[in-house]
Design a protein around this motif. Structure first.
Motif, short mmCIF file in Angstrom:
data_model
loop_
_atom_site.label_atom_id
_atom_site.label_comp_id
_atom_site.label_asym_id
_atom_site.label_seq_id
_atom_site.Cartn_x
_atom_site.Cartn_y
_atom_site.Cartn_z
N LYS A 137 0.87 -1.12 0.01
CA LYS A 137 -0.08 -0.04 0.09
C LYS A 137 0.87 1.46 -0.16
N SER A 138 2.13 1.29 0.73
CA SER A 138 2.80 2.49 0.90
C SER A 138 3.23 2.80 -0.38
N THR A 139 3.02 4.24 -0.96
CA THR A 139 3.52 4.96 -2.08
C THR A 139 5.13 4.82 -2.30
N ALA A 140 5.70 4.95 -1.20
CA ALA A 140 7.18 4.78 -1.40
C ALA A 140 7.73 3.56 -1.56
N LYS A 141 7.09 2.26 -1.10
CA LYS A 141 7.33 1.04 -1.48
C LYS A 141 7.20 0.80 -3.14
N ARG A 142 5.82 1.41 -3.30
CA ARG A 142 5.39 0.93 -4.68
C ARG A 142 6.29 1.81 -5.80
N GLN A 143 6.79 2.86 -5.43
CA GLN A 143 7.76 3.65 -6.38
C GLN A 143 9.04 3.03 -6.29
N GLU A 144 9.55 2.40 -5.17
CA GLU A 144 10.95 1.62 -5.01
C GLU A 144 11.01 0.36 -5.73
#
Length: 288
Positions: free
Chosen positions: A181-188
């Motif tokens: 769910k985390s936007t940062a993880k998705r981008q990473e």
């Protein structure tokens, strides 16, 4: 844990937070410094202020720094700090960029290792800012130099003595997460896959599904990198070594018309079958 050892952890964590505050004031433009998990800072402050046990330090401090280069180009540097940096452990720093090419990137990796090796002989103080400044100058220098300068010399051989060229083998990895769910993880996930020249997809929501394929070493590096992030649950479902061809043309995020983070199972199954991976519905979800 002995009191002396606990104090060492407290000193290191305090120095890491001080250094992060300094870096945040220097790399303060939008997108220049990005925390991979901002919750770690809160955990660290709680550890220091409330004298929490070392068990509360579940994750490391990790962040990305974007260094500006000539011609409006940039390179991203990933920094991970072990809990005992800078007193007893070295920072883990990696740079992935398409600007250098394989030979120059390998040279940069060796030079970076030498830089950190030399730091071990100096005072155990935070050094990420010095490292980033050195990296920025060193990468600019590498970009100006001809690629032929970094190609290893090959011994002369008779044509009949040349071994057959190595055939690269692709590897495909399927990863299951409780949720993404985390936007940062998705981008990473997207950033790492593209930097490592992997193809496949990530499916955010609950559950989270990731598929990556490409050079075996790059696939394994992708897994080492992302599993270090904070997850409720994440595991490798299946690894398919020695593949003959890729099943995807690039790496992208697939949503499948998710509602409130819940996967549209029918669309996802059709997506798998369209790419020839219908067999994974059993391994991922236990479906026949």
């Amino acid at each position: 844990m002995a009191e002396e050892e606990l104090q060492t952890y407290r000193r290191c964590i305090g120095k890491q937070l001080e250094e992060l505050e300094l870096l945040s004031s220097i790399y303060c433009a939008t997108g220049e410094l990005e925390m991979l998990d901002a919750g770690v800072v809160a955990d660290f402050n709680e550890f220091l202020e409330e004298y929490k046990p070392i068990a509360n330090l579940r994750s490391h401090l990790e962040y990305m720094v974007k260094l500006s280069l000539p011609a409006k180009q940039s390179v991203e540097v990933r920094v991970e700090l072990p809990h005992l940096y800078p007193l007893l452990e070295q920072a883990r720093v990696s740079v992935h960029t398409p600007l250098l090419g394989k030979a120059k990137e390998q040279r940069l990796k060796l030079d970076l290792e030498q830089f950190q090796s030399e730091r071990r002989e100096e005072e155990p103080e935070p050094y990420i800012y010095q490292l980033l400044s050195w990296l920025q100058e060193h990468i600019e220098d590498l970009m100006k130099r001809p690629a032929s300068e970094f190609q290893p010399e090959q011994p002369a051989q008779e044509p009949q003595d040349l071994p057959p060229p190595a055939v690269p083998h692709l590897e495909r990895m399927w990863i299951y997460s409780h949720h993404i769910k985390s936007t940062a993880k998705r981008q990473e996930l997207i950033r790492q896959a593209r930097q490592l020249q992997l193809t496949g997809f990530s499916r955010p929501g609950k559950p989270g599904i990731i598929c990556v394929e490409g050079d075996s070493e790059n696939v394994q590096e992708f897994w080492r990198t992302i599993k270090a992030l904070r997850w409720q649950k994440i595991s490798v479902v299946r690894t398919e070594p020695r593949q003959r061809k890729r099943g995807f043309e690039d790496f992208s995020e697939q949503l499948f018309n998710a509602e409130e983070g819940v996967m549209n199972m029918g669309q996802f199954i059709r997506f798998l079958e369209a790419h020839g991976f219908g067999y994974m519905k059993s391994e991922l979800f236990g479906l026949a």
